[in-house]
Write a protein that holds these residues in place. Structure first.
Motif, PDB file in Angstrom:
ATOM      1  N   LEU A 162       0.807  -1.068   0.003  1.00 19.47           N
ATOM      2  CA  LEU A 162      -0.033  -0.154  -0.050  1.00 19.47           C
ATOM      3  C   LEU A 162       0.900   1.235   0.002  1.00 19.47           C
ATOM      4  CD1 LEU A 162      -2.749  -1.180   2.431  1.00 19.47           C
ATOM      5  CD2 LEU A 162      -2.526  -1.650   0.342  1.00 19.47           C
ATOM      6  N   LEU A 163       1.875   1.140  -0.911  1.00 18.34           N
ATOM      7  CA  LEU A 163       2.573   2.453  -0.890  1.00 18.34           C
ATOM      8  C   LEU A 163       2.360   3.567  -2.060  1.00 18.34           C
ATOM      9  CD1 LEU A 163       6.198   0.848  -0.598  1.00 18.34           C
ATOM     10  CD2 LEU A 163       4.659   1.542   1.232  1.00 18.34           C
ATOM     11  N   ARG A 164       2.556   4.720  -1.919  1.00 14.50           N
ATOM     12  CA  ARG A 164       2.058   5.619  -2.783  1.00 14.50           C
ATOM     13  C   ARG A 164       3.188   5.800  -4.046  1.00 14.50           C
ATOM     14  NH1 ARG A 164       4.586  10.870  -3.234  1.00 14.50           N
ATOM     15  NH2 ARG A 164       6.208  11.038  -1.826  1.00 14.50           N
ATOM     16  N   ASN A 165       2.344   5.800  -5.431  1.00 20.45           N
ATOM     17  CA  ASN A 165       3.099   6.137  -6.277  1.00 20.45           C
ATOM     18  C   ASN A 165       2.984   7.473  -7.078  1.00 20.45           C
ATOM     19  OD1 ASN A 165       0.710   6.157  -7.618  1.00 20.45           O
ATOM     20  ND2 ASN A 165       1.005   4.219  -8.886  1.00 20.45           N
ATOM     21  N   CYS A 166       2.047   8.281  -6.312  1.00 17.91           N
ATOM     22  CA  CYS A 166       2.260   9.702  -7.032  1.00 17.91           C
ATOM     23  C   CYS A 166       3.335  10.604  -6.661  1.00 17.91           C
ATOM     24  CB  CYS A 166       0.747  10.244  -6.228  1.00 17.91           C
ATOM     25  SG  CYS A 166       1.063  10.476  -4.323  1.00 17.91           S
ATOM     26  N   SER A 167       3.213  11.799  -7.431  1.00 23.17           N
ATOM     27  CA  SER A 167       4.574  12.496  -7.362  1.00 23.17           C
ATOM     28  C   SER A 167       4.272  13.355  -6.010  1.00 23.17           C
ATOM     29  CB  SER A 167       4.493  13.395  -8.695  1.00 23.17           C
ATOM     30  OG  SER A 167       3.419  14.210  -8.564  1.00 23.17           O
ATOM     31  N   ASP A 168       5.477  13.857  -5.678  1.00 25.19           N
ATOM     32  CA  ASP A 168       5.583  14.752  -4.661  1.00 25.19           C
ATOM     33  C   ASP A 168       4.453  15.983  -4.702  1.00 25.19           C
ATOM     34  OD1 ASP A 168       7.409  12.967  -3.593  1.00 25.19           O
ATOM     35  OD2 ASP A 168       9.112  14.324  -3.818  1.00 25.19           O
ATOM     36  N   ALA A 169       4.250  16.559  -5.833  1.00 23.01           N
ATOM     37  CA  ALA A 169       3.482  17.644  -6.092  1.00 23.01           C
ATOM     38  C   ALA A 169       2.088  17.240  -5.847  1.00 23.01           C
ATOM     39  CB  ALA A 169       3.847  18.184  -7.420  1.00 23.01           C
ATOM     40  N   GLN A 170       1.751  15.946  -6.298  1.00 17.87           N
ATOM     41  CA  GLN A 170       0.462  15.697  -6.284  1.00 17.87           C
ATOM     42  C   GLN A 170       0.048  15.359  -4.923  1.00 17.87           C
ATOM     43  OE1 GLN A 170       1.065  12.111  -9.222  1.00 17.87           O
ATOM     44  NE2 GLN A 170      -0.677  13.115 -10.330  1.00 17.87           N
ATOM     45  N   PHE A 171       1.092  14.515  -4.127  1.00 23.42           N
ATOM     46  CA  PHE A 171       0.991  14.267  -2.527  1.00 23.42           C
ATOM     47  C   PHE A 171       0.606  15.625  -1.863  1.00 23.42           C
ATOM     48  CE2 PHE A 171       2.498  13.715   1.722  1.00 23.42           C
ATOM     49  CZ  PHE A 171       2.101  12.524   2.017  1.00 23.42           C
ATOM     50  N   GLU A 172       1.266  16.554  -2.180  1.00 23.40           N
ATOM     51  CA  GLU A 172       1.027  17.874  -1.276  1.00 23.40           C
ATOM     52  C   GLU A 172      -0.098  18.519  -1.593  1.00 23.40           C
ATOM     53  OE1 GLU A 172       2.946  18.641   1.141  1.00 23.40           O
ATOM     54  OE2 GLU A 172       4.803  17.571   0.774  1.00 23.40           O
ATOM     55  N   SER A 173      -0.907  18.170  -2.812  1.00 25.71           N
ATOM     56  CA  SER A 173      -1.898  19.101  -3.174  1.00 25.71           C
ATOM     57  C   SER A 173      -3.230  18.262  -2.585  1.00 25.71           C
ATOM     58  CB  SER A 173      -1.940  19.266  -4.708  1.00 25.71           C
ATOM     59  OG  SER A 173      -2.035  18.063  -5.271  1.00 25.71           O
ATOM     60  N   ARG A 174      -3.289  17.191  -2.393  1.00 28.64           N
ATOM     61  CA  ARG A 174      -4.273  16.399  -2.040  1.00 28.64           C
ATOM     62  C   ARG A 174      -5.048  16.810  -0.764  1.00 28.64           C
ATOM     63  NH1 ARG A 174      -6.234  13.656  -5.975  1.00 28.64           N
ATOM     64  NH2 ARG A 174      -7.774  12.868  -4.631  1.00 28.64           N
ATOM     65  N   THR A 175      -6.435  16.797  -0.887  1.00 31.13           N
ATOM     66  CA  THR A 175      -7.294  17.247   0.222  1.00 31.13           C
ATOM     67  C   THR A 175      -8.121  16.115   0.582  1.00 31.13           C
ATOM     68  OG1 THR A 175      -8.982  18.172  -1.383  1.00 31.13           O
ATOM     69  CG2 THR A 175      -7.174  19.550  -0.203  1.00 31.13           C
ATOM     70  N   LEU A 179      -8.052   7.584  -6.053  1.00 29.23           N
ATOM     71  CA  LEU A 179      -9.022   6.338  -6.202  1.00 29.23           C
ATOM     72  C   LEU A 179      -8.159   5.002  -5.657  1.00 29.23           C
ATOM     73  CD1 LEU A 179     -11.265   4.813  -7.760  1.00 29.23           C
ATOM     74  CD2 LEU A 179      -9.634   5.148  -9.757  1.00 29.23           C
ATOM     75  N   LEU A 180      -6.880   5.306  -5.632  1.00 31.14           N
ATOM     76  CA  LEU A 180      -5.952   4.104  -5.408  1.00 31.14           C
ATOM     77  C   LEU A 180      -6.271   3.779  -4.000  1.00 31.14           C
ATOM     78  CD1 LEU A 180      -2.522   5.074  -7.083  1.00 31.14           C
ATOM     79  CD2 LEU A 180      -4.226   3.116  -7.836  1.00 31.14           C
ATOM     80  N   GLN A 182      -9.064   3.970  -2.580  1.00 30.93           N
ATOM     81  CA  GLN A 182     -10.609   3.432  -2.364  1.00 30.93           C
ATOM     82  C   GLN A 182     -10.393   1.889  -2.842  1.00 30.93           C
ATOM     83  OE1 GLN A 182     -12.849   5.155  -1.096  1.00 30.93           O
ATOM     84  NE2 GLN A 182     -11.977   7.366  -1.370  1.00 30.93           N
ATOM     85  N   ILE A 183      -9.645   1.494  -3.942  1.00 32.16           N
ATOM     86  CA  ILE A 183      -9.379   0.375  -4.290  1.00 32.16           C
ATOM     87  C   ILE A 183      -8.416  -0.472  -3.474  1.00 32.16           C
ATOM     88  CG2 ILE A 183     -10.322   0.797  -6.676  1.00 32.16           C
ATOM     89  CD1 ILE A 183      -7.647   0.636  -7.848  1.00 32.16           C
ATOM     90  N   LYS A 184      -7.880   0.069  -2.333  1.00 32.43           N
ATOM     91  CA  LYS A 184      -6.900  -0.595  -1.391  1.00 32.43           C
ATOM     92  C   LYS A 184      -5.658  -0.798  -2.203  1.00 32.43           C
ATOM     93  CE  LYS A 184     -10.484  -2.589   1.319  1.00 32.43           C
ATOM     94  NZ  LYS A 184     -11.408  -3.799   1.874  1.00 32.43           N
ATOM     95  N   ARG A 185      -5.155   0.123  -2.839  1.00 32.73           N
ATOM     96  CA  ARG A 185      -3.758  -0.034  -3.675  1.00 32.73           C
ATOM     97  C   ARG A 185      -2.794   1.153  -2.794  1.00 32.73           C
ATOM     98  NH1 ARG A 185      -3.295  -2.096  -8.676  1.00 32.73           N
ATOM     99  NH2 ARG A 185      -4.727  -3.830  -8.913  1.00 32.73           N
ATOM    100  N   CYS A 186      -3.464   1.888  -1.875  1.00 32.91           N
ATOM    101  CA  CYS A 186      -2.595   3.035  -1.197  1.00 32.91           C
ATOM    102  C   CYS A 186      -3.026   3.009   0.103  1.00 32.91           C
ATOM    103  CB  CYS A 186      -2.554   4.163  -1.868  1.00 32.91           C
ATOM    104  SG  CYS A 186      -1.368   5.425  -1.154  1.00 32.91           S
ATOM    105  N   SER A 187      -2.176   3.332   1.032  1.00 35.72           N
ATOM    106  CA  SER A 187      -2.787   3.529   2.463  1.00 35.72           C
ATOM    107  C   SER A 187      -3.036   5.064   2.794  1.00 35.72           C
ATOM    108  CB  SER A 187      -1.600   3.242   3.445  1.00 35.72           C
ATOM    109  OG  SER A 187      -0.456   3.659   3.004  1.00 35.72           O
ATOM    110  N   GLY A 188      -3.018   5.997   1.773  1.00 34.41           N
ATOM    111  CA  GLY A 188      -3.795   7.300   2.036  1.00 34.41           C
ATOM    112  C   GLY A 188      -2.584   8.129   2.929  1.00 34.41           C
ATOM    113  N   PRO A 189      -1.212   8.295   2.955  1.00 29.87           N
ATOM    114  CA  PRO A 189      -0.675   8.954   3.636  1.00 29.87           C
ATOM    115  C   PRO A 189      -0.953  10.558   3.616  1.00 29.87           C
ATOM    116  CG  PRO A 189       0.857   8.000   1.854  1.00 29.87           C
ATOM    117  CD  PRO A 189      -0.380   7.408   1.760  1.00 29.87           C
TER     118      PRO A 189
END
Length: 624
Positions: A162-175, A179-180, A182-189
């Motif tokens: 469940l590790l993230r594959n999004c870029s650092d910029a995408q990570f910082e902009s999430r609120t 989807l990942l 939601q489908i249990k592919r990421c732990s949502g850090p």
């Protein structure tokens, strides 16, 4: 360095030419080059003792047909001495790749391999595919044989860890979770769904798996699943069960997972009818990370040891060798090659030819793959040769083309315009020769396909005229295929005439009635358009060429458009890298807000020094 005498004074060839150099040579190690009467390199070789090696060519008997032909074509030689034979070996392989001599074994496909990178540029590590120089901070695992094998492994690792594959910029902009999650592919850090400590533990587990310690991880997950079940946390238990299954799936898809081989490349050769296939399996962390087949250029009457030694030298010229090479055939200079590879790696490299045990089974499997791959390749080559012959007849060419170039453009209303060139020949699509052209003409009307094609062709052929004016390097096409009808063919003919290139046949491929696939019309200069019968293999072949050019052009255009969409004005500000860009966006909310900020506000942003704030302020004010 020694070179041939002036041809005006003396111009011996063959054995006499080679004998003329013996007086000036000594017993030093080094590299020699044999050249023909046009100074083209025929062969590059290395020697422990240059005089002894060259004298072996000066004998008139005892040579294979291939070597005898090479000697007969030799008009001059060049020599370069080295301190050691190992240095000579490394120089020899470098020159072979650079000069591509006629009589050397030549590795034609030498792409880099992808790795998995656990990036450490952020407190919550990112896992992703990486190709190229290892400059980014983090841990690299590989090589993998192909992008597909990396993507499959990454997909399964996401399910397990469940590790993230999004870029650092995408990570910082999430609120909110993506989807990942939601489908249990990421732990949502990115939105605090997992603590920093727990996420770091998952990263550690992933790295242990990539290092070959998967059994320990499975045992840990099994204990956690049992504990969750005992505590009647059935949803968590089911999640852990799915992760165990995914981990098992990774190991299953890898196929071969040798217990006694931790890190090695398994290299098997199959020779048949003057053609060769080398199959390479990548074993890392006791896991099979994929395999690739290679078809080095060889000739008849060549021995397996020479092919394999040349392949190894060229293959690892730009790649990091593993600790062990497992070979199907012995090579002549085993110790020398091992020493050369050890110098590159900075630690011992072992070369073995196993006769029994698990390593022998690995080699047997790789050899079987090499034999089957070569059989398929030879069948495809025969089919391709027949198609090229029929193409030459259909288009009234002098003979089957060895290099077909197909051009296409892609854009959306003139934006992000690119030109694309694909190449095909006797071995099928030559993807190493594909080229993309970012359209640069500022005076072009948006959507001007004629103008774009003119720019692409002028750039392509001006370079050919400069780099290979005598057409001796094999880079000039025998046939141009243009997407379009009589108008496009006339325009291209005029462009080529302006550059003084009028002898290359060209054919325009235009969609026929109702733009229907199968009703294409073909246009040649000064001739009436014609069509091929609907089930003609040549028609299918031309359609494949055109579709491949279209696919490559669209893919290139989409990549350019995606890059443009993700770009911000901050990318061009001197001194603003990824970290400071994130800090500015986090502080101001957008690049536009940064551009409008006053100097005091810029200085107040985290991580922005007074000097950098002034640089940013001046940059946007100078741009107006």
């Amino acid at each position: 360095m020694t070179q041939a005498p002036d041809p005006a004074e003396q111009n011996p060839t063959g054995y006499a030419c080679i004998q003329s150099y013996l007086k000036t040579l000594d017993g030093s190690p080094g590299v020699y080059r044999m050249l023909d009467n046009q100074a083209r390199v025929l062969y590059v070789g290395k020697a422990r003792n240059l005089k002894a090696r060259v004298s072996s060519y000066a004998r008139a008997t005892g040579h294979s047909g291939r070597i005898a032909r090479m000697i007969s074509e030799t008009s001059s030689m060049m020599f370069l001495t080295t301190k050691t034979e190992t240095e000579a070996l490394l120089l020899e392989q470098n020159l072979i790749k650079q000069l591509k001599p006629k009589y050397n074994v030549l590795l034609r496909d030498d792409k880099s391999f992808p790795n998995i990178l656990v990036s450490r540029t952020h407190v919550f590590a990112q896992i992703k595919k990486h190709r190229g120089a290892k400059k980014e901070k983090g841990s690299y695992y590989g090589p993998f044989a192909s992008a597909g094998s990396v993507n499959r492994t990454l997909s399964q690792l996401q399910k397990v860890f469940l590790l993230r594959n999004c870029s650092d910029a995408q990570f910082e902009s999430r609120t909110r979770p993506c989807l990942l999650y939601q489908i249990k592919r990421c732990s949502g850090p990115c939105v605090g769904m997992i603590s920093e400590v727990d996420y770091a533990e998952s990263v550690g587990d992933a790295e242990r798996f990539l290092s070959g310690r998967s059994t320990q991880i499975q045992e840990t997950l099994a204990k956690q699943m049992q504990a969750a079940s005992d505590a009647m946390e059935f949803e968590r238990a089911a999640s852990l069960r799915d992760r165990i299954r995914a981990l098992t799936q990774v190991q299953t898809t890898q196929g071969i997972n040798p217990r006694s081989v931790a890190e090695a490349d398994v290299i098997a050769l199959h020779l048949e009818n003057g053609q060769a296939c080398v199959q390479v399996f990548f074993i890392r962390a006791n896991q099979n990370w994929g395999n690739r087949d290679y078809y080095p250029r060889v000739g008849a009457e060549i021995e397996a040891d020479e092919v394999l030694e040349a392949f190894i030298g060229q293959f690892y010229d730009t790649k990091e060798p593993p600790r062990q090479l497992i070979l199907s055939h012995p090579i002549e200079n085993t110790d020398l090659m091992a020493d050369a590879l050890a110098q590159k790696l900075g630690r011992k490299v072992e070369i073995v030819v196993p006769q029994r045990g698990e390593k022998a089974e690995l080699i047997a499997g790789a050899a079987r793959n090499a034999r089957e791959s070569l059989a398929r390749k030879m069948a495809e080559t025969a089919t391709q040769a027949r198609l090229l012959k029929e193409l030459a007849e259909a288009f009234d060419l002098d003979g089957p083309p060895k290099r077909i170039e197909v051009y296409d453009n892609s854009h959306i209303q003139g934006t992000n315009a690119v030109g694309a060139m694909i190449v095909a020949g006797p071995d099928g699509f030559m993807k190493n020769s594909y080229r993309k052209f970012n359209i640069k003409g500022d005076d072009l009307t948006p959507g001007d396909d004629f103008g774009m094609m003119k720019e692409v062709l002028m750039r392509r052929f001006k370079r050919l005229l400069k780099e290979d004016p005598d057409r001796t390097e094999g880079h000039w096409p025998d046939l141009l295929l243009i997407d379009g009808g009589a108008g496009q063919v006339s325009a291209v003919a005029e462009i080529m005439r302006d550059m003084g290139v009028e002898d290359i046949p060209m054919v325009g491929v235009a969609k026929g009635v109702d733009r229907d696939h199968g009703k294409e019309e073909f246009h040649r200069r000064g001739e009436r358009p014609f069509a091929l019968r609907r089930n003609d293999p040549v028609l299918y072949f031309v359609q494949r060429l055109r579709d491949e050019a279209h696919r490559f052009a669209i893919g290139t255009h989409r990549a350019k458009r995606a890059k443009a969409i993700g770009a911000t004005p901050l990318d061009d500000v001197p001194g603003v890298g990824a970290t400071r860009k994130r800090a500015l966006l986090a502080h101001f909310g957008s690049a536009k807000a940064v551009s409008r900020a006053n100097l005091a506000d810029l200085k107040a942003a985290d991580g922005i020094s007074d000097a950098l704030a002034e640089t940013i302020y001046d940059y946007f004010h100078e741009k107006g």
